[in-house]
Design a protein around this motif. Structure first.
Motif, short mmCIF file in Angstrom:
data_model
loop_
_atom_site.label_atom_id
_atom_site.label_comp_id
_atom_site.label_asym_id
_atom_site.label_seq_id
_atom_site.Cartn_x
_atom_site.Cartn_y
_atom_site.Cartn_z
N HIS A 110 0.65 -1.20 -0.04
CA HIS A 110 0.04 0.02 -0.08
C HIS A 110 0.85 1.44 0.13
O HIS A 110 0.35 2.24 -0.11
CB HIS A 110 -1.07 0.04 1.21
CG HIS A 110 -2.01 -0.83 1.21
ND1 HIS A 110 -3.18 -0.76 1.86
CD2 HIS A 110 -2.22 -1.87 -0.02
CE1 HIS A 110 -4.00 -1.83 1.54
NE2 HIS A 110 -3.65 -2.46 0.50
N ILE A 111 2.33 1.17 -0.13
CA ILE A 111 3.14 2.34 -0.19
C ILE A 111 3.80 2.27 -1.34
O ILE A 111 4.52 1.57 -1.86
CB ILE A 111 3.88 2.33 1.14
CG1 ILE A 111 3.40 2.00 2.34
CG2 ILE A 111 4.92 3.67 1.00
CD1 ILE A 111 4.51 1.86 3.55
N THR A 112 3.33 3.38 -2.38
CA THR A 112 4.06 3.54 -3.60
C THR A 112 4.79 4.59 -3.91
O THR A 112 4.41 5.74 -3.10
CB THR A 112 3.01 3.07 -4.79
OG1 THR A 112 1.88 3.98 -4.47
CG2 THR A 112 2.26 1.56 -4.59
N SER A 113 5.31 4.91 -4.95
CA SER A 113 6.15 6.25 -5.20
C SER A 113 6.09 6.42 -6.70
O SER A 113 6.09 5.52 -7.41
CB SER A 113 7.36 6.23 -4.55
OG SER A 113 8.43 5.29 -5.26
N SER A 114 6.52 7.76 -7.14
CA SER A 114 6.79 8.00 -8.64
C SER A 114 7.80 7.28 -9.02
O SER A 114 8.01 7.14 -10.30
CB SER A 114 6.82 9.50 -8.72
OG SER A 114 7.63 9.97 -7.91
N SER A 115 9.06 7.02 -8.25
CA SER A 115 10.33 6.57 -9.01
C SER A 115 11.06 6.06 -7.47
O SER A 115 10.79 6.39 -6.26
CB SER A 115 11.15 7.54 -9.55
OG SER A 115 11.44 8.52 -8.64
N ILE A 116 12.19 5.12 -7.77
CA ILE A 116 12.91 4.62 -6.88
C ILE A 116 14.29 4.76 -7.03
O ILE A 116 14.72 4.70 -8.18
CB ILE A 116 12.40 3.04 -6.73
CG1 ILE A 116 11.14 2.73 -6.20
CG2 ILE A 116 13.30 2.30 -5.62
CD1 ILE A 116 10.84 1.31 -6.61
N PHE A 117 15.12 5.22 -6.17
CA PHE A 117 16.25 5.41 -6.22
C PHE A 117 17.16 4.19 -5.93
O PHE A 117 16.95 3.60 -4.98
CB PHE A 117 17.05 6.47 -5.25
CG PHE A 117 18.32 6.89 -5.15
CD1 PHE A 117 19.00 7.22 -6.39
CD2 PHE A 117 19.12 6.61 -4.14
CE1 PHE A 117 20.34 7.54 -6.53
CE2 PHE A 117 20.38 7.19 -4.18
CZ PHE A 117 21.26 7.61 -5.34
#
Length: 690
Positions: A247-254
């Motif tokens: 349930h935790i998402t993001s626009s991009s990942i480093f």
């Protein structure tokens, strides 16, 4: 609205004019205001309401009687305004409120040539808020242990300090309204009501950054204050793990490789507050990045806490961001404060470790949240926790539509139905945002919440049941033992009330005879002068260690240390009985208690002193009229000696009283001496009565 007009510089200082309240101050306050400055503030509130003004400080030079330097308040705006009052003076105090006649007020400040004077600071609000205070008021200004006050908008001022944080409390020297903004109780843009509770101070006050207000570390104080709130400030599951990783998402990942070639991935699920390890970081640092959290269902969110990377070798943090929310993750709304026409920009972190809190006033009711970083240091990286509580709303009322019309006004009625449905929908939406929620544990899932509530009810009930059973068993055991002990004791219910206390004396500890008894000797001549009823009294002057003998076989009362129950019936007087001619009648006492083991076997004898009798040899000892153990006379020393403890059998009573044992004959009756035992033997004393 603030209008600045001056010949040299603008005279308007700190100013926040909200729709219902605000704060205004002269330029450079609380320092000396500059010369030759002027400023006007035009305050307009909702039509039909009036404006009330409270001055926190007025310090204006009055050397020319308010001619060139003054503060003036007008009813209305423009050329038709009328003056309410003109004020000046050093340390001028005005405790009351100034109330306008309309919804418009003009405040004018004029500063002439002067060498001192701070200027002024004031607050305003709409009427009906009689508990209005200014940004300068602190807890020490009020003596009540609990009180309600209304804070105006604009109390985040650079010249006021606060110390402390929630939940520990704020130092009593802190500005009430500024502390309220720091605690998230009121908005600096809108102002609002605060409920303050005063309590004992603490030795140390922590500092923190919250809602764009920095609280400083403070020393010991005599008192502190806290705020009463709705309590909807629990964590919603980022730190605890109630919110799953999916349930935790993001626009991009480093992603980046370390020195060993291993790839490090700073995933969105790493953005859990206080979780050891790396944070979430965006692959590209720009204003289009976001971190999204799905709360699984609609919840009431009242705040957010953020930190930087928390890794000393990676000095990354977000310093400003926006908040977006949605019910379906498709249509997003940017958070704005009520009455504001622009997005709310929240202050983030100033370094990578410190936790920074921001509150949403009013709260956000939504399922999906997005954090959109706008400013950052080196790279977008952060850890997050959401604050709030479960949100529930009652079932919507069933809507009954009017019947479909069958006339020419169908279109008009259709418009009416549409308006009706829209109004109902708007009403439900309004209720949704203003409904007081049922506050539950926000850090657990709903099923766990039910289990916790059930356990919270059952555990106290079971404890009470077991405690009651234990008390019943203890009481039953105690009652059984007490009943058993009662059966073993003597029944005293039929005792004579008058002799109860005397009867109880037999249970007292026996004192040593050697320390209590004093010999008293009476000659027969002394007894002859007494009336018959006085003789027993003389014989019973002192209580002996052993039971007293029965004189004439009858004793009217139960004397001290007697082991015999007094006979019932008429009391015989001494005159009715002849102690020498009447035989001793045998009396059996069913309730006689045994004498102490250490005492003699027989009752106290009556001692007759025969030493003065003519026929008695000189120095002959006194003889007991009672038989000693083994038919041997007890050893007696002198005239006064120890008395035996028990009487002999009744068969020898007559002979014992007629002729003293061991003597050839009796002397004159006047020479008889009665003796009371004593602990110390005394030498024989002969006393002749002529």
């Amino acid at each position: 609205m603030c209008l600045g007009q001056s010949g040299g510089s603008d005279g308007c200082g700190h100013t926040v004019l909200g729709p219902e309240s605000g704060t205004l101050a002269s330029i450079n306050y609380p320092q000396t205001s500059p010369n030759s400055t002027v400023c006007e503030w035009e305050i307009i509130v909702k039509a039909g309401q009036r404006v009330q003004i409270k001055f926190g400080d007025i310090d204006i030079d009055d050397s020319d009687s308010c001619h060139s330097s003054y503060l003036r308040v007008h009813n209305g705006i423009g050329p038709n305004r009328t003056e309410i009052g003109k004020y000046c003076g050093f340390g001028f105090q005005m405790d009351g409120l100034i109330t306008s006649k309309s919804n418009e007020v003009t405040v004018q400040f004029m500063s002439g040539i002067h060498t001192s004077g701070r200027g002024f600071l004031a607050a305003y609000s709409t009427t009906g808020k009689s508990d209005l205070i200014t940004c300068l008021d602190n807890a020490s200004h009020f003596s009540e242990p609990e009180f309600n006050k209304y804070c105006p908008a604009g109390c985040v001022i650079p010249f006021a300090d606060i110390s402390g944080t929630i939940p520990h409390g704020y130092r009593d020297s802190s500005s009430l309204c500024m502390a309220g903004v720091h605690a998230g109780v009121v908005s600096d843009t809108l102002g609002g009501q605060i409920n303050v509770v005063i309590s004992k101070g603490i030795p140390y006050y922590e500092g923190s950054l919250a809602n764009n207000v920095t609280s400083k570390v403070g020393p010991l104080s005599t008192s502190l204050f806290t705020f009463k709130t709705s309590g909807c400030y629990g964590t919603l599951g980022m730190e605890s793990g109630v919110i799953p990783d999916s349930h935790i998402t993001s626009s991009s990942i480093f992603e980046w490789p370390n020195r060993t070639g291993q790839v490090n991935v700073w995933k969105p699920e790493n953005a859990r507050l206080k979780r050891i390890g790396p944070p979430w970081a965006a692959f590209i640092s720009d204003e289009h990045q976001w971190l999204q959290i799905d709360l699984n269902k609609e919840k009431k969110v009242t705040g957010i806490i953020t930190t930087g990377s928390t890794l000393s070798e990676h000095y990354y943090y977000v310093s400003a961001y926006r908040i977006l929310y949605s019910d379906d993750a498709h249509k997003w709304t940017v958070y704005r404060e009520p009455g504001m026409g622009k997005d709310k920009i929240f202050q983030g972190n100033t370094e990578l470790y410190q936790e920074v809190r921001n509150n949403f006033i009013p709260p956000i009711i939504a399922r999906f949240f997005r954090i959109n970083p706008l400013k950052w240091h080196q790279k977008i990286a952060m850890k997050v926790e959401l604050l709030g509580c479960q949100f529930s709303i009652g079932r919507a009322p069933k809507i009954t539509l009017p019947p479909t019309p069958q006339n020419k006004n169908y279109e008009k009625n259709a418009d009416f139905v549409d308006d009706f449905l829209h109004s109902v929908k708007t009403s439900l939406q309004t209720d949704k945002t203003t409904f007081t929620p049922e506050i539950k544990n926000a850090t657990v899932t709903p099923s766990v919440t039910k289990d916790v509530a059930l356990a919270a009810v059952l555990v106290p009930v079971l404890v009470m049941i077991f405690t009651t059973l234990i008390l019943i068993l203890v009481c039953a055991w105690h009652w059984r033992n007490r009943k058993k002990k009662t059966e073993d004791t003597y029944d005293l219910s039929y005792w004579d009330r008058a002799g109860w206390w005397k009867g109880m004396k037999q249970f007292f500890p026996i004192k040593s005879a050697e320390h209590e008894e004093t010999p008293v000797c009476y000659s027969s001549s002394e007894i002859s002068h007494l009336r018959p009823r006085e003789v027993p009294t003389m014989l019973q002057t002192e209580s002996a260690e052993y039971a007293q003998p029965l004189v004439g076989g009858i004793v009217g009362t139960l004397h001290q240390r007697s082991t015999f129950k007094p006979e019932e019936g008429k009391e015989a007087s001494y005159a009715d009985l002849d102690p020498y001619n009447s035989p001793i009648q045998e009396v059996y006492h069913a309730y006689a208690e045994p004498l102490p083991v250490s005492g003699p076997e027989y009752a106290t004898p009556i001692i007759m002193d025969m030493s003065s009798h003519p026929s008695t040899p000189l120095g002959a000892p006194s003889i007991s009229t009672f038989k000693a153990a083994g038919n041997q006379a007890p050893p007696l020393v002198g005239m006064c000696s120890k008395l035996l403890s028990r009487t002999d059998s009744a068969s020898s009573a007559q002979a014992l009283y007629d002729i003293p044992k061991g003597q050839p004959g009796l002397g004159n009756a006047n020479q008889l001496v009665y003796q009371v035992p004593q602990s110390v033997a005394h030498p024989a004393v002969s006393k002749d009565e002529q």
